[in-house]
Design a protein around this motif. Sequence first.
Motif, mmCIF file in Angstrom:
data_model
loop_
_atom_site.group_PDB
_atom_site.id
_atom_site.type_symbol
_atom_site.label_atom_id
_atom_site.label_comp_id
_atom_site.label_asym_id
_atom_site.label_seq_id
_atom_site.Cartn_x
_atom_site.Cartn_y
_atom_site.Cartn_z
ATOM 1 N N GLY A 1 39.869 45.839 32.747
ATOM 2 C CA GLY A 1 40.672 46.516 33.752
ATOM 3 C C GLY A 1 41.755 45.664 34.391
ATOM 4 O O GLY A 1 42.556 46.165 35.175
ATOM 5 N N ASP A 2 41.801 44.377 34.085
ATOM 6 C CA ASP A 2 42.808 43.499 34.687
ATOM 7 C C ASP A 2 44.167 43.705 34.021
ATOM 8 O O ASP A 2 44.332 43.456 32.828
ATOM 9 N N GLY A 3 45.124 44.148 34.801
ATOM 10 C CA GLY A 3 46.479 44.340 34.328
ATOM 11 C C GLY A 3 47.467 43.627 35.238
ATOM 12 O O GLY A 3 47.110 43.173 36.331
ATOM 13 N N PRO A 4 48.714 43.534 34.829
ATOM 14 C CA PRO A 4 49.709 42.800 35.611
ATOM 15 C C PRO A 4 50.015 43.431 36.971
ATOM 16 O O PRO A 4 50.260 42.715 37.941
ATOM 17 N N ASP A 5 49.987 44.754 37.067
ATOM 18 C CA ASP A 5 50.299 45.409 38.340
ATOM 19 C C ASP A 5 49.244 45.100 39.394
ATOM 20 O O ASP A 5 49.560 44.855 40.563
ATOM 21 N N GLY A 6 47.973 45.082 38.987
ATOM 22 C CA GLY A 6 46.894 44.744 39.913
ATOM 23 C C GLY A 6 46.995 43.313 40.402
ATOM 24 O O GLY A 6 46.769 43.025 41.582
ATOM 25 N N LEU A 7 47.350 42.402 39.503
ATOM 26 C CA LEU A 7 47.551 41.003 39.894
ATOM 27 C C LEU A 7 48.692 40.892 40.889
ATOM 28 O O LEU A 7 48.574 40.212 41.920
ATOM 29 N N ALA A 8 49.790 41.566 40.608
ATOM 30 C CA ALA A 8 50.950 41.521 41.506
ATOM 31 C C ALA A 8 50.585 42.055 42.895
ATOM 32 O O ALA A 8 50.971 41.460 43.915
ATOM 33 N N ARG A 9 49.834 43.152 42.963
ATOM 34 C CA ARG A 9 49.411 43.708 44.258
ATOM 35 C C ARG A 9 48.479 42.747 44.999
ATOM 36 O O ARG A 9 48.614 42.562 46.212
ATOM 37 N N ALA A 10 47.541 42.143 44.284
ATOM 38 C CA ALA A 10 46.592 41.217 44.918
ATOM 39 C C ALA A 10 47.315 39.999 45.489
ATOM 40 O O ALA A 10 46.994 39.537 46.592
ATOM 41 N N LEU A 11 48.284 39.478 44.765
ATOM 42 C CA LEU A 11 49.062 38.338 45.274
ATOM 43 C C LEU A 11 49.904 38.750 46.479
ATOM 44 O O LEU A 11 49.944 38.041 47.497
ATOM 45 N N ALA A 12 50.569 39.889 46.387
ATOM 46 C CA ALA A 12 51.444 40.350 47.467
ATOM 47 C C ALA A 12 50.674 40.614 48.761
ATOM 48 O O ALA A 12 51.252 40.520 49.849
ATOM 49 N N ALA A 13 49.396 40.905 48.660
ATOM 50 C CA ALA A 13 48.586 41.150 49.856
ATOM 51 C C ALA A 13 48.378 39.881 50.678
ATOM 52 O O ALA A 13 48.066 39.965 51.870
ATOM 53 N N HIS A 14 48.564 38.706 50.076
ATOM 54 C CA HIS A 14 48.255 37.453 50.769
ATOM 55 C C HIS A 14 49.405 36.450 50.810
ATOM 56 O O HIS A 14 49.297 35.426 51.485
ATOM 57 N N PHE A 15 50.469 36.730 50.084
ATOM 58 C CA PHE A 15 51.590 35.792 50.019
ATOM 59 C C PHE A 15 52.902 36.529 50.264
ATOM 60 O O PHE A 15 53.115 37.608 49.704
ATOM 61 N N PRO A 16 53.814 35.950 51.064
ATOM 62 C CA PRO A 16 55.089 36.624 51.330
ATOM 63 C C PRO A 16 56.000 36.695 50.103
ATOM 64 O O PRO A 16 56.848 37.573 50.011
ATOM 65 N N PHE A 17 55.837 35.774 49.176
ATOM 66 C CA PHE A 17 56.613 35.808 47.938
ATOM 67 C C PHE A 17 55.672 35.592 46.770
ATOM 68 O O PHE A 17 54.826 34.685 46.804
ATOM 69 N N SER A 18 55.784 36.415 45.743
ATOM 70 C CA SER A 18 54.992 36.205 44.526
ATOM 71 C C SER A 18 55.733 36.789 43.340
ATOM 72 O O SER A 18 56.570 37.694 43.478
ATOM 73 N N ARG A 19 55.422 36.254 42.186
ATOM 74 C CA ARG A 19 56.050 36.717 40.944
ATOM 75 C C ARG A 19 55.034 36.635 39.818
ATOM 76 O O ARG A 19 54.302 35.646 39.701
#
Length: 177
Positions: free
Chosen positions: A145-163
Amino acid sequence: MLRLYRRATGARHLDIGPGTGYFLDRCGFTGPPPEITLLDLSQECLEMSAHRLARYRPRTCRANLLEPLPLPDGAFDSVAMSLVLHTVPGGWDAKGKSFAELARVLRPGGTLFGSTVLAEGVRMNALTRRLLVEQHRRGNFQNQGDGPDGLARALAAHFPFSRVVVRGNVALFRATA
């Protein structure tokens, strides 16, 4: 992945799941040697990577990434977690909680970076799909179930900038505290 290390590793660095220490060994630091802390659940992994990186006199910390980390707030300029998240159980909601802890141990402006193998939302050929299924069967990978969109959302929840950048079925990511 090595390019990420060369660009993002700071003077005070935390390496989560250092494996054999390959990336830090090949990083080619310029200037004063970095202060390196290695974190893993496996004592054997910590010993192996600490031995390889002995010239830097790394500290080791045996801890579970999914629990509060026994590390001080704002202690690190950089945190790496290369090829780790696909081995951690749970989906992005569970794995994403570790990002809160990593944001806590980074100094303001510090960088989290790494890579993970994705199982969804990426193109795979038949061989890659079979290898992934085999790693799931063996229990080596926990990335169903791990996809790139989920990773991007998880990072954005805790960091002001992520890529997040996808190469094949591997996600390379970078986030700033």
